[in-house]
Design a protein around this motif. Structure first.
Motif, PDB file in Angstrom:
ATOM      1  N   CYS A1019       0.551  -1.040  -0.258  1.00 14.12           N
ATOM      2  CA  CYS A1019       0.358   0.042  -0.215  1.00 14.12           C
ATOM      3  C   CYS A1019       0.413   1.516  -0.180  1.00 14.12           C
ATOM      4  N   TYR A1020       1.510   1.046   0.629  1.00 14.63           N
ATOM      5  CA  TYR A1020       2.733   2.166   0.833  1.00 14.63           C
ATOM      6  C   TYR A1020       3.594   2.512  -0.527  1.00 14.63           C
ATOM      7  N   ASP A1021       4.206   1.546  -1.044  1.00 14.44           N
ATOM      8  CA  ASP A1021       4.818   0.923  -1.810  1.00 14.44           C
ATOM      9  C   ASP A1021       3.971   2.291  -3.832  1.00 14.44           C
ATOM     10  N   ARG A1022       2.886   1.742  -3.478  1.00 14.00           N
ATOM     11  CA  ARG A1022       1.632   2.316  -4.935  1.00 14.00           C
ATOM     12  C   ARG A1022       1.091   4.055  -4.712  1.00 14.00           C
ATOM     13  N   LEU A1023       1.468   4.243  -2.719  1.00 11.91           N
ATOM     14  CA  LEU A1023       1.590   5.509  -2.921  1.00 11.91           C
ATOM     15  C   LEU A1023       2.500   6.380  -3.304  1.00 11.91           C
ATOM     16  N   PHE A1024       3.813   5.817  -2.665  1.00  7.37           N
ATOM     17  CA  PHE A1024       4.647   6.852  -2.879  1.00  7.37           C
ATOM     18  C   PHE A1024       5.821   6.402  -4.254  1.00  7.37           C
ATOM     19  N   CYS A1025       5.323   5.549  -5.107  1.00  6.20           N
ATOM     20  CA  CYS A1025       6.167   5.380  -6.167  1.00  6.20           C
ATOM     21  C   CYS A1025       6.404   6.224  -7.891  1.00  6.20           C
ATOM     22  N   ASP A1026       5.314   6.063  -7.607  1.00  6.98           N
ATOM     23  CA  ASP A1026       4.213   7.345  -8.752  1.00  6.98           C
ATOM     24  C   ASP A1026       3.475   8.270  -8.714  1.00  6.98           C
ATOM     25  N   VAL A1027       3.491   9.652  -7.767  1.00  5.45           N
ATOM     26  CA  VAL A1027       2.725  10.216  -7.540  1.00  5.45           C
ATOM     27  C   VAL A1027       2.571  11.484  -8.138  1.00  5.45           C
ATOM     28  N   ALA A1107      11.242  12.126  -5.370  1.00 10.34           N
ATOM     29  CA  ALA A1107      11.429  13.264  -5.858  1.00 10.34           C
ATOM     30  C   ALA A1107      11.789  13.067  -7.615  1.00 10.34           C
ATOM     31  N   LYS A1108      11.711  11.956  -8.560  1.00 10.36           N
ATOM     32  CA  LYS A1108      11.475  11.999  -9.560  1.00 10.36           C
ATOM     33  C   LYS A1108       9.932  12.312  -9.962  1.00 10.36           C
ATOM     34  N   GLN A1144      19.355  19.123  -2.098  1.00  6.53           N
ATOM     35  CA  GLN A1144      20.188  20.088  -3.468  1.00  6.53           C
ATOM     36  C   GLN A1144      19.881  19.870  -4.917  1.00  6.53           C
ATOM     37  N   PHE A1145      18.906  18.513  -5.063  1.00 10.81           N
ATOM     38  CA  PHE A1145      18.873  18.404  -6.642  1.00 10.81           C
ATOM     39  C   PHE A1145      17.991  19.643  -6.741  1.00 10.81           C
ATOM     40  N   ILE A1146      16.728  19.081  -5.871  1.00 10.49           N
ATOM     41  CA  ILE A1146      15.405  19.672  -6.013  1.00 10.49           C
ATOM     42  C   ILE A1146      15.307  21.345  -5.882  1.00 10.49           C
ATOM     43  N   GLU A1147      16.530  21.434  -5.064  1.00 10.28           N
ATOM     44  CA  GLU A1147      16.871  22.794  -4.867  1.00 10.28           C
ATOM     45  C   GLU A1147      16.729  23.989  -5.796  1.00 10.28           C
ATOM     46  N   ARG A1506       6.742  12.986 -18.928  1.00 10.03           N
ATOM     47  CA  ARG A1506       8.150  12.986 -19.302  1.00 10.03           C
ATOM     48  C   ARG A1506       8.936  12.136 -18.498  1.00 10.03           C
ATOM     49  N   GLN A1507       9.721  12.142 -19.361  1.00 13.14           N
ATOM     50  CA  GLN A1507      11.185  11.108 -18.630  1.00 13.14           C
ATOM     51  C   GLN A1507      11.449  11.975 -18.110  1.00 13.14           C
ATOM     52  N   PHE A1508      13.079  11.477 -17.598  1.00  8.88           N
ATOM     53  CA  PHE A1508      14.063  12.548 -16.919  1.00  8.88           C
ATOM     54  C   PHE A1508      15.531  12.320 -17.899  1.00  8.88           C
TER      55      PHE A1508
END
Length: 1508
Positions: A1019-1027, A1107-1108, A1144-1147, A1506-1508
């Motif tokens: 359940c947690y994995d499904r919630l966090f993996c691609d929001v 983050a992704k 740092q990356f998000i910043e 979109r892809q990274f």
């Protein structure tokens, strides 16, 4: 016409025409004794037409004049009247045939003269001279004497103009004197008009008096003695029966006075009125002699209206030239002089004074509208007559008291006056028409106005009309007549009365008895039409508008009282247009709202009601745009008016029904913009805020009871809302608007997106959807708090009706129905508890059991009602009981905020102590007692909630085993989690902030209850993996709630991550963390659960996934994605990011967004700047941690070694399970290595297939070369054109290699049977169904992003080889997936870190682009060739390695197939088809798609990804 000759007669005159003409005339002249001019029926005969035609033909030469004369001669003999007819025709012809110089006219004149001359022979000479003109006779020669004309003139003069001489003085003087004496004496009651008439006739005969002079003297005597009408009226009728002569005598009097420029005495008007009343003369006879003409008066009215409009126009002009001389003011018109010079107005007044209403009305109607009664004397005369008519009704029904006697009205002197009304219906005969005619002139008599209003109120009361809620009375009543009087007379008269608040309140006593529809209609006509009917009223309106403009310039917080008094004085008489200007100013200047609201306290009740109408009218203005020019937000004027509505309706008693009905009508028309009005009204009047941005302390307080919510839950403590809330509740109840608004808002939530805003900007769509949602929650909260439970249950429809009949969404229906559920459960619980004879001494367990029984009985019908809402396949994964349990509970049922309770209680005690110390008077003691009582109540509320939560937890423990159904022992829990997310978590976590926290809490409760068949980890994995998709599909407020939900979920995740002891306590042996499910639901051993370090690796992966997803949204350039991601980042900042590299990356990405949006989209710039400040603060304060502190890092060599050891130990493992004969240390080492591989494979299995190739390509560069060398090459290669060509060649080679791998695997594996194809297609239809149900759910089935727990899923099945099911028949999809993904699984951890570094470096490429270009030019051809060879070598190595790994796995499977299962079950042979393809009844999951297919399908489903 019969007897007229035809044209053929004239054409054939000589042959047959003359004879036919004679025959026709003979037929017309048969009877010699009757006139030939008329026939038997009395119509004009044709003989004149024939003779005229005969003579005309002769004149024009069509017939010979001799033939004409001969024919006339024959006609003369036929009848004696023919000569007269012939001469009449000749006389007319003579007048029309004037001698002229033209030839034709002179010829016709000669022919006429010939005919007349010849007629002398056949007609008598006397008749000729009598009928023809003298000039014509002389011209023809019939009159031969030339002096005849002069003699004629002399005789005529003597006859008509020469007076005969009489000795008037000697013969008539004594007679007139005696006549006056006789007529002016005092007559007794027995005096008879016949005796007086005899005397008058005797005097006329004796003294030879002129009869007309005698009539004049009689009229003058009557004028002097109007009370003797009983004598004079029959005398005049007997003396002169011709009304015209009497009218002429009266007219001579009016004409003489007009010519002498003297005013007409009032007695003459009274005389004329009495003569009209007694029908001696008619109005038509005398009206012609009166002045001025009607045309003059109409022009005068038009001029007055034109001048009034010009006056108003000049008042609105602003002169910027101060030197310009002001215009001289207009001289006031002398109304009295104008009135005295108008004889028609004087007569009108006299008619009303004598009580002749019929003639007066006739005369008033001939004049321009409202002209006659605009003069005060006429209006007062009519008012006096009305006083007389209504006196009996007023005295009977409007008594002020037994001892108070009003001023009596004497009876009318004239017996012919209208009859007095003694009942209400008799007023309709004369009084009501008089009032309608009177119009605005009722202002001249305020006393009469009071009487009319009181009579109207008494009449309505007698019909049973006590309030606006009363129905319209049936039968013949004055209900609608009173509305007409109010419209035409009372309200228009009130406009003239300056500052008369008393009469305005009296008018309100009648108006308030009518419903708001009738009142608003009256106000509309009063404001928009009445003023245009009266020039004086138009001028008054202009002056009032000028005054209100000056007043509004001075409005401020400091001078509320004086300005309020001025506004009150102006609005007493004419509130409508003044409120229009005030509302206009409020729409422009929102800072005027509070000063204006405070200054309206001096208004009358009528003015307040008119203000309510003006608000509705202003809001309903179709000409105004309700959105701003950019079409992305609601107009400022609508926001200001909504805020004003909330403030003014809270402060003053104004009826709300009209405004609420307007909002309901707008919702019916699918227009939700006006919900802002309802939102403001509920917030201001009820104190219920639509607050979304609550702090966590407030959210915790909202989980408590009502007292805790009031003290700590709301943003602002709204006080003094008890009375206004009650008024709002009553307004809702009057027309059953509460339920209607609730259902309309619930239905409108979907209309906003799909119907109302199809052409609008997406930002506006989100705002409207948020507004509709917030208002619905706010309104539902208000109903739940203001209505009693019984009222709430009776008013709202049942949950079944809401879901099935009104098609309300689940989240809204259950939100509205929860109070009903709790009420029914409590009632049933009390019944069951009291049914026990020892119910006061029941134990806690017995009480909990009783509560569970009550819940079961109450909720059973609800369980059944929701089954038709979803397909049958849904109920194979979760039960209806679970669905209703989830939706029917709240935070109050799951959690007791003990800390918040304690904080509020402590604060209350401190306030109590401070109050006691600060004051010793009674007021201080009362305040202190209030605080003490509040603290005790909070303690009781806390205790009750603890007991309630205990009961609910007992209920959940009893229900948990039936929540999630296992369709087969080998069924993965992925479908269960999907249903849970689709039907429960996602709809509710974006409903309100409290619901968002509730969803996270409920997941935790399910986990802590050790619920079977539910995987907390999945359940947690499904919630966090691609929001990403969830973020994209949210509106602004939904993003805030979703962020709150992620915050609560991350809080739980990080709490377990932080403490190993806590993890071991709450997660270690719980079913939610089991990674392998056995047959027959056997209990798993410790190796089946995720270990602490393994869990920390998974948490590390979740942070990278978040983050992704956030970076994907930030890079999308889409407004909604950027805004939502920023909102969510702000919400979850306490728990994300916590890794230094991620931070740092998000910043850097946020700084990029901030710089791009600085001069573009200011709201995004503000959000990004705000988040940057928070993020930098966390970085500076040291909240970020290194990866080594977050979880144990694994070097590349260890990972490879672990992989090799795993392969070598295949003989010691049976289908993923460790044998018992292995020593403990070796098992522990293997478990540790497996844990590392769990992280690697879980990360790989959870990422989307669309970005898998990107990450794989980035890994190739890092795999064999040192990091520093890789960086140098990347800097050189990113902008190299030759590198692009190399990549293209590389892709082609890679594609060829993949095709070879696929071909090799297909040779090794069997084909999928047709039966499996059918199963796969049917499951795909189910997937399409969920794609239609909701786009933001994670419906991309069976791809690498999921953590499957067993066979048909490649998600968390990858948690380690030891966690696989005890079966050898693995899925084909597992084999295919492993073949393509195993290449990267060994270095997943290192890959994630390296990729982050790569992305960090990529953001800095622009800064270093100049240096890269210089270095790139220095590269030699040899270096390029070497690089190409290295890449090709790496590709070949990877292909070979994949093939080797695949062969090793197959060998392990063959060995495992030969061994028996450790549980004693025999495994199936390897060569059977079921080894690779499970049947439908064993595995309900479809086969895995190939990698390329998944990419293609995902691109179709999510084109914006979109892809990274």
């Amino acid at each position: 016409m019969a007897g007229v000759v035809s044209n053929d007669v004239w054409k054939n005159w000589d042959k047959t025409g003359k004879s036919e003409f004679i025959k026709t005339c003979i037929q017309l002249l048969k009877d010699e004794h009757k006139s030939p001019v008329f026939d038997k029926s009395g119509k004009v005969s044709s003989i004149i037409t024939n003779i005229n035609a005969l003579i005309d033909k002769g004149l024009k030469g069509q017939l010979k004049v001799e033939a004409v004369v001969s024919t006339l001669q024959e006609l003369v003999t036929l009848h004696p009247d023919i000569p007269s007819i012939i001469l009449d025709v000749l006389s007319i012809t003579d007048a029309s045939c004037i001698p002229d110089s033209s030839n034709e006219d002179s010829k016709e004149r000669n022919n006429l003269c010939f005919i007349i001359k010849e007629c002398e022979k056949i007609l008598s000479d006397q008749l000729l001279k009598e009928r023809l003109e003298i000039d014509s006779l002389q011209e023809v020669g019939i009159l031969k004497n030339k002096t005849f004309y002069s003699k004629f003139i002399k005789v005529k003069t003597k006859l008509y103009y020469k007076q005969r001489k009489f000795n008037l003085f000697r013969e008539e003087c004594e007679g007139f004197a005696k006549l006056q004496t006789e007529l002016n004496q005092e007559f007794g009651e027995n005096t008879n008009h016949e005796n007086v008439l005899d005397i008058v006739q005797s005097l006329i005969g004796c003294f030879n008096l002129d009869p007309n002079r005698v009539l004049d003297i009689i009229l003058e005597s009557f004028e002097n003695k109007p009370k003797d009408a009983k004598l004079f009226v029959p005398l005049i009728c007997a003396y002169m029966k011709d009304p015209k002569i009497v009218s002429e005598v009266l007219a001579s009097k009016f004409t003489f006075l007009r010519n002498s420029e003297s005013s007409v005495p009032r007695s003459l008007y009274i005389l004329t009125a009495q003569l009209l009343q007694h029908n001696i003369i008619s109005l038509d006879d005398i009206y012609l002699w009166l002045t001025p003409e009607d045309k003059v008066m109409y022009k005068e009215c038009e001029k007055a209206m034109k001048d009034a409009k010009e006056y108003v126009r000049k008042l609105q002009i602003i002169s910027i030239n101060n030197k310009e001389k002001e215009e001289t003011p207009e001289e006031p018109e002398n109304v009295l002089e104008k009135y005295n010079s108008n004889q028609k107005l004087g007569l009108c007044e006299a008619l009303l004074l004598v009580g002749d209403w019929e003639n007066a009305k006739n005369l008033i109607n001939r004049l321009p509208d409202h002209y006659a009664l605009s003069f005060q004397p006429i209006a007062l005369a009519l008012c006096k007559l009305l006083h007389y008519i209504i006196e009996p009704v007023y005295r009977e029904f409007c008594k002020l008291g037994p001892k108070i006697k009003g001023k009596p009205i004497p009876p009318h002197d004239n017996p012919l006056s209208p009859k007095q009304a003694k009942t209400f219906l008799e007023l309709r005969e004369h009084a009501i028409p008089m009032l309608i005619t009177l119009g605005a002139s009722l202002r001249f008599d305020p006393v009469l106005m009071y009487k009319i209003i009181r009579i109207a109120k008494a009449a309505l009361t007698s019909y049973g009309v006590d309030s606006s809620k009363s129905p319209c009375p049936s039968g013949d009543t004055l209900y609608h007549d009173i509305l007409t009087i109010l419209d035409t007379t009372i309200l228009s008269s009130l406009s003239y009365m300056d500052c008369n608040c008393c009469i305005a309140e009296e008018v309100w006593t009648v108006l308030k008895l009518y419903p708001y529809q009738n009142r608003y209609c009256l106000y509309s006509r009063w404001k928009n039409e009445t003023y245009s009917l009266y020039p004086d009223l138009l001028r008054k309106r202009g002056d009032s508008e000028k005054q209100i403009k000056n007043i509004m310039k001075r409005v401020s917080k400091e001078n509320i009282k004086p300005v309020g008094r001025l506004i009150g004085k102006l609005t007493h008489c004419s509130p409508g247009f003044l409120f229009d200007y005030i509302l206009l100013q409020i729409q422009v200047y929102s800072n005027l709202i509070h000063p204006v609201v405070d200054s309206l306290k001096y208004l009358t009740s009528l003015s307040y009601d008119v203000l309510g109408f003006c608000l509705v009218e202003c809001l309903a203005n179709a000409d105004k745009k309700r959105v701003k020019h950019d079409s992305t937000s609601i107009s400022t004027w609508l926001q200001s008016l909504s805020s004003f509505c909330g403030a003014v309706y809270k402060k003053y008693i104004i009826e709300l029904t009209g405004l609420l009905q307007y909002v309901a009508n707008q919702l019916k028309a699918q227009k939700s913009l006006d919900l802002l009005i309802l939102k403001e009204i509920v917030q201001k009047m009820a104190g219920v805020e639509a607050a979304e941005d609550l702090t966590m302390e407030q959210v915790n307080a909202m989980a408590g009871g009502e007292l805790l919510k009031a003290e700590a839950g709301y943003l602002s403590q709204v006080r003094n809302t008890k009375k206004s809330s009650l008024r709002l509740k009553e307004a809702m109840s009057e027309h059953n608007l509460a339920v209607a608004l609730c259902l309309l808002m619930a239905q409108q939530n979907y209309c906003v997106v799909y119907r109302e805003t199809q052409k609008n900007h997406l930002k506006l769509v989100g705002k409207l959807a948020d507004q509709c949602q917030d208002t619905l929650v706010q309104f539902g909260t208000f109903l739940g708090s203001s209505l009693s439970v019984d009222e709430y249950v009776n008013k709202l429809p049942t949950i079944q009706s809401m879901l099935l009949d009104y098609h309300i969404p689940n989240e809204v229906a259950f939100f509205l129905a929860r109070p009903m559920f709790n009420h029914a459960i409590n009632i049933k619980y009390d019944q069951l508890r009291k049914s026990d004879p020892n119910y006061k001494k029941l134990s806690t367990n017995v009480k909990n059991q009783k509560y569970y029984e009550a819940v079961t009985e109450v909720m059973e019908p609800v369980h059944k009602s929701i089954i038709p809402l979803h397909p049958a396949k849904i109920w194979e994964d979760i039960s209806p009981q679970f669905l209703t349990t989830f939706w029917s509970l709240t935070m109050y049922d799951l959690y007791v905020p003990d800390e918040t309770y304690q904080q509020v209680i402590t604060k209350t005690r401190q306030q109590s102590q401070a109050t006691l110390e600060s004051s010793n008077n009674n007021k201080g003691k009362k305040e202190q007692e209030r605080y003490v009582t509040l603290g005790e109540k909070l303690q009781d509320e806390k205790k009750k909630q603890h007991e309630h939560v205990e009961k609910v937890m007992y209920r959940l423990k009893q229900e948990k085993d039936t929540w999630f159904l296992s369709r087969s022992a080998k069924s993965a829990k992925n479908e269960t989690i999907t249903r849970f997310l689709q039907l429960c978590l996602f709809p509710r976590c974006t409903f309100t902030s409290i619901d968002a926290v509730y969803c996270a809490k409920f997941v935790h409760v399910i986990h802590m209850l050790k619920t079977p068949n539910f995987s907390t980890l999945l359940c947690y994995d499904r919630l966090f993996c691609d929001v990403t998709y969830s973020i994209t599909s949210c509106s602004e407020n939904e993003a805030m709630r979703y962020g709150r939900f992620l915050y609560a979920m991350l809080e739980t995740v990080m709490r377990w991550h932080k403490s190993k002891e806590l993890f071991e306590k709450e997660c270690a042996n719980y079913p939610g963390f089991v990674t392998k499910y056995r047959l027959n639901n056997q209990h798993a051993d410790n190796l089946d659960n995720v270990g602490y370090e393994n869990y920390r690796h998974v948490c590390h992966k979740w942070h990278y996934k978040l983050a992704k997803a956030m970076v994907t949204c930030l890079d999308s350039k889409d407004y909604v994605q950027i805004r939502n991601s920023l909102i969510i980042l702000i919400k979850i900042i306490p728990f994300f990011p916590v890794l230094q590299k991620v931070g740092q990356f998000i910043e850097k990405r946020i700084e990029k967004v901030r710089d791009e949006e600085k001069n573009n989209r200011q709201d995004l710039f503000t959000l990004s700047s705000s988040y940057l400040g928070l993020l930098k603060q966390r970085i500076i304060s040291g909240h970020m941690v290194k990866e080594s502190d977050f979880h144990i890092l694994v070097e590349k060599e260890k990972v490879v070694k672990g992989h090799d050891s795993k392969s070598d130990s295949g003989s010691n493992k049976h289908n993923g399970e460790v044998k018992e004969d292995s020593n403990k240390e070796k098992a522990d080492k293997k478990a540790k290595v497996e844990d590392l591989k769990v992280v690697s494979r879980t990360s790989q299995g959870s990422q989307g297939s669309g970005d898998y190739n990107t990450w794989e390509r980035s890994e190739r560069t890092y795999k064999e070369e040192p990091r520093e060398k890789h960086r140098r090459e990347e800097k050189r290669d990113d902008f190299d054109k030759e590198r692009e060509r190399d990549k293209r060649r590389e892709r082609k080679e890679e594609k060829i290699a993949k095709q070879e791998e696929r071909q090799y695997r297909e040779e090794r594996y069997t084909e999928i049977s047709p039966k499996e194809e059918i199963r796969y297609s049917s499951d795909r239809q189910v997937d399409r169904y969920y794609e239609e149900r909701g786009g933001h759910y994670y419906r991309e089935v069976r791809d690498e992003r999921e953590i499957g727990l067993s066979g048909g899923n490649n998600g968390s099945t990858s948690m380690g080889r030891h966690s696989q099911e005890p079966e050898t028949d693995r899925d084909v999809k597992r084999r295919k997936m492993d073949g393509s993904s195993l290449k990267s699984s060994k270095h997943e951890e290192r890959k994630l870190q390296q990729q982050l570094d790569y992305m960090l470096e990529k953001t800095d490429k622009k800064e270093r682009s100049g240096k890269v270009k210089e270095k790139r030019e220095k590269l030699s051809d040899e270096e390029k060739e070497l690089r190409k060879e290295r890449k090709l070598g790496r590709k070949r190595d990877r292909t070979e390695e994949a093939l080797q790994v695949d062969m090793k796995r197959r060998r392990e499977e063959e060995k495992a197939a030969k061994m028996s299962h450790q549980n004693g079950e025999i495994m199936e042979p390897v060569h059977q088809r079921e080894k690779h393809h499970r049947s439908r009844d064993i595995s309900p999951y479809p086969r895995e798609r190939s990698h390329d297919d998944r990419i293609e399908i995902r691109d179709k489903q999510y084109p914006f990804h979109r892809q990274f």
